[in-house]
Design a protein around this motif. Structure first.
Motif, PDB file in Angstrom:
ATOM      1  N   UNK A 105     -34.390 -13.815  45.214  1.00 28.30           N
ATOM      2  CA  UNK A 105     -34.416 -14.907  44.237  1.00 28.30           C
ATOM      3  C   UNK A 105     -35.821 -15.484  44.090  1.00 28.30           C
ATOM      4  N   UNK A 106     -36.577 -15.539  45.183  1.00 22.34           N
ATOM      5  CA  UNK A 106     -37.967 -16.011  45.106  1.00 22.34           C
ATOM      6  C   UNK A 106     -38.804 -15.053  44.248  1.00 22.34           C
ATOM      7  N   UNK A 107     -38.599 -13.766  44.417  1.00 21.27           N
ATOM      8  CA  UNK A 107     -39.327 -12.771  43.615  1.00 21.27           C
ATOM      9  C   UNK A 107     -38.938 -12.859  42.144  1.00 21.27           C
ATOM     10  N   UNK A 108     -37.708 -13.212  41.886  1.00 27.98           N
ATOM     11  CA  UNK A 108     -37.238 -13.418  40.508  1.00 27.98           C
ATOM     12  C   UNK A 108     -37.930 -14.629  39.884  1.00 27.98           C
ATOM     13  N   UNK A 109     -38.116 -15.693  40.687  1.00 29.24           N
ATOM     14  CA  UNK A 109     -38.747 -16.920  40.205  1.00 29.24           C
ATOM     15  C   UNK A 109     -40.258 -16.777  40.041  1.00 29.24           C
ATOM     16  N   UNK A 110     -40.889 -15.966  40.877  1.00 27.62           N
ATOM     17  CA  UNK A 110     -42.358 -15.906  40.956  1.00 27.62           C
ATOM     18  C   UNK A 110     -43.071 -15.721  39.616  1.00 27.62           C
ATOM     19  N   UNK A 111     -42.626 -14.832  38.718  1.00 27.62           N
ATOM     20  CA  UNK A 111     -43.355 -14.639  37.460  1.00 27.62           C
ATOM     21  C   UNK A 111     -43.364 -15.873  36.548  1.00 27.62           C
ATOM     22  N   UNK A 112     -42.457 -16.809  36.789  1.00 28.15           N
ATOM     23  CA  UNK A 112     -42.398 -18.019  35.956  1.00 28.15           C
ATOM     24  C   UNK A 112     -43.337 -19.110  36.460  1.00 28.15           C
ATOM     25  N   UNK A 113     -43.958 -18.897  37.619  1.00 32.27           N
ATOM     26  CA  UNK A 113     -44.809 -19.925  38.220  1.00 32.27           C
ATOM     27  C   UNK A 113     -46.253 -19.788  37.780  1.00 32.27           C
ATOM     28  N   UNK A 114     -46.927 -20.913  37.629  1.00 32.47           N
ATOM     29  CA  UNK A 114     -48.372 -20.883  37.430  1.00 32.47           C
ATOM     30  C   UNK A 114     -49.003 -20.305  38.690  1.00 32.47           C
ATOM     31  N   UNK A 115     -50.133 -19.646  38.526  1.00 37.09           N
ATOM     32  CA  UNK A 115     -50.781 -18.948  39.644  1.00 37.09           C
ATOM     33  C   UNK A 115     -50.975 -19.859  40.854  1.00 37.09           C
ATOM     34  N   UNK A 116     -51.399 -21.101  40.621  1.00 34.43           N
ATOM     35  CA  UNK A 116     -51.673 -22.021  41.723  1.00 34.43           C
ATOM     36  C   UNK A 116     -50.438 -22.466  42.482  1.00 34.43           C
ATOM     37  N   UNK A 117     -49.267 -22.224  41.922  1.00 27.87           N
ATOM     38  CA  UNK A 117     -48.014 -22.633  42.579  1.00 27.87           C
ATOM     39  C   UNK A 117     -47.266 -21.470  43.224  1.00 27.87           C
ATOM     40  N   UNK A 118     -47.774 -20.254  43.014  1.00 29.39           N
ATOM     41  CA  UNK A 118     -47.000 -19.084  43.424  1.00 29.39           C
ATOM     42  C   UNK A 118     -46.937 -18.915  44.946  1.00 29.39           C
ATOM     43  N   UNK A 119     -48.076 -18.933  45.614  1.00 29.67           N
ATOM     44  CA  UNK A 119     -48.091 -18.650  47.059  1.00 29.67           C
ATOM     45  C   UNK A 119     -47.302 -19.691  47.845  1.00 29.67           C
ATOM     46  N   UNK A 168     -35.112 -35.635  56.874  1.00 33.24           N
ATOM     47  CA  UNK A 168     -36.131 -34.969  57.678  1.00 33.24           C
ATOM     48  C   UNK A 168     -36.844 -33.819  57.011  1.00 33.24           C
ATOM     49  N   UNK A 169     -36.576 -33.582  55.734  1.00 35.79           N
ATOM     50  CA  UNK A 169     -37.249 -32.513  54.999  1.00 35.79           C
ATOM     51  C   UNK A 169     -38.499 -33.041  54.302  1.00 35.79           C
ATOM     52  N   UNK A 170     -39.457 -32.152  54.102  1.00 37.33           N
ATOM     53  CA  UNK A 170     -40.625 -32.466  53.284  1.00 37.33           C
ATOM     54  C   UNK A 170     -40.428 -31.863  51.901  1.00 37.33           C
ATOM     55  N   UNK A 171     -41.116 -32.433  50.915  1.00 39.66           N
ATOM     56  CA  UNK A 171     -40.959 -32.026  49.522  1.00 39.66           C
ATOM     57  C   UNK A 171     -42.295 -31.605  48.920  1.00 39.66           C
ATOM     58  N   UNK A 172     -42.230 -30.678  48.012  1.00 34.24           N
ATOM     59  CA  UNK A 172     -43.389 -30.277  47.221  1.00 34.24           C
ATOM     60  C   UNK A 172     -42.983 -30.156  45.767  1.00 34.24           C
ATOM     61  N   UNK A 173     -42.811 -31.297  45.070  1.00 25.30           N
ATOM     62  CA  UNK A 173     -42.395 -31.237  43.668  1.00 25.30           C
ATOM     63  C   UNK A 173     -43.517 -30.714  42.777  1.00 25.30           C
ATOM     64  N   UNK A 174     -43.146 -30.034  41.689  1.00 22.15           N
ATOM     65  CA  UNK A 174     -44.165 -29.504  40.774  1.00 22.15           C
ATOM     66  C   UNK A 174     -43.561 -29.221  39.403  1.00 22.15           C
ATOM     67  N   UNK A 175     -44.448 -29.250  38.426  1.00 23.55           N
ATOM     68  CA  UNK A 175     -44.023 -28.937  37.065  1.00 23.55           C
ATOM     69  C   UNK A 175     -44.836 -27.780  36.477  1.00 23.55           C
ATOM     70  N   UNK A 176     -45.605 -27.099  37.291  1.00 15.86           N
ATOM     71  CA  UNK A 176     -46.433 -25.991  36.808  1.00 15.86           C
ATOM     72  C   UNK A 176     -45.675 -24.677  36.767  1.00 15.86           C
ATOM     73  N   UNK A 177     -44.813 -24.541  35.772  1.00 15.72           N
ATOM     74  CA  UNK A 177     -44.035 -23.313  35.623  1.00 15.72           C
ATOM     75  C   UNK A 177     -43.587 -23.193  34.172  1.00 15.72           C
ATOM     76  N   UNK A 178     -43.182 -22.004  33.796  1.00 13.00           N
ATOM     77  CA  UNK A 178     -42.712 -21.719  32.446  1.00 13.00           C
ATOM     78  C   UNK A 178     -41.225 -22.085  32.372  1.00 13.00           C
TER      79      UNK A 178
END
Length: 197
Positions: free
Chosen positions: A62-76, A141-151
Motif C-alpha cells: 500500500x505504501x508503494x501504491x501511495x508513493x507516486x502520488x507524493x511530492x518528492x520531499x515527502x516520499x522518503x 503516545x503517537x507522533x504525527x507528521x501531517x502534510x498536504x504535499x501530494x496529488x
C-alpha cells in the motif's frame, strides 16, 4: 464535566508536540489505530455529520501504491513511517444523518440540496476531525507528521475510486526520531492573530 488538563498533558498534545519527519523502527498496532479512531470520533461536528473517512496505509504494498502520488520531499519520510493515514471526507455524509442525528429527521435535507454546499460542509467538518485525529494520536503516545504535499486526484483514484470520498491531507504516524526534527518555528502572538470585541 469540567476541569483543566495539567501542563504535562498540554505539552504532549500542543506545546511540545512537533511535526515529525523521521521515524523509529517501531510498529503501530491495528489495535492502537482502532483506539485512536474510537477516541477522535467523539469530537463534535455540525449536526454530528462525521464526514471524515480514514485509510490507514501500513503495508509495504500500500505504501508503494501511495508513493507516486507524493511530492518528492515527502516520499522518503512517508515510506519510512509505520503508518500513513489518508484523511478524507465523504461528500455524501448526509446519507448517514438519519443514523447520526436521529432527533432531527429532516437534517439530511439541510445539506443535500447542493453539491457545493454539501462538499463545503464535508471539507470543513472533515478538517476539524483531522485536527481531532492528531490530538487523539498524540494523547495515545503517537507522533504525527501531517502534510498536504501530494496529488489529491491521484490519491482519490488510487484509494477512493468508486466512492464519494475525497482526500484532504495525509498524516504519518508512529514514534518520531527526534534527530529528524527542524528547529521549532515561531507562532503568531495573540495580538497579531486575535481580537476581543
Amino acid at each position: 464535566m469540567s476541569g483543566k488538563l495539567g501542563d504535562e498533558a498540554l505539552d504532549v498534545i500542543f506545546r511540545a508536540a512537533r511535526t515529525h519527519n523521521a521515524w523509529q523502527d517501531k510498529p503501530v498496532s491495528d489495535a492502537l489505530l482502532k483506539e485512536l479512531y474510537d477516541l477522535m470520533k467523539w469530537g463534535p461536528t455540525s449536526a454530528n455529520m462525521s464526514p471524515a473517512r480514514i485509510v490507514f496505509v501500513t503495508s509495504k504494498e500500500a505504501k508503494e501504491k501511495l508513493a507516486p502520488a507524493l511530492m518528492e520531499g515527502n516520499r522518503a519520510k512517508t515510506l519510512q513511517a509505520p503508518v500513513t493515514a489518508i484523511i478524507g471526507y465523504d461528500v455524501k455524509f448526509y446519507e448517514r444523518l438519519p443514523e447520526l442525528f436521529p432527533h432531527a429527521p429532516e437534517a439530511k435535507t439541510w445539506f443535500n440540496w447542493s453539491d457545493d454546499w454539501a462538499e463545503m460542509n464535508a471539507f470543513r467538518n472533515g478538517s476539524l476531525q483531522g485536527a481531532y485525529f492528531m490530538i487523539a494520536a498524540r494523547s495515545l503516545g503517537l507522533d504525527c507528521g501531517p502534510m498536504s504535499g501530494f496529488d489529491m486526484n491521484k490519491v482519490n483514484d488510487l484509494f477512493f475510486a468508486g466512492t464519494d470520498v475525497k482526500s484532504n491531507f495525509l498524516c504519518n504516524l508512529g514514534y518520531g526520531d527526534p534527530a529528524g526534527l527542524f528547529e521549532r518555528s515561531p507562532r503568531l502572538p495573540f495580538d497579531d492573530a486575535c481580537s476581543i470585541v
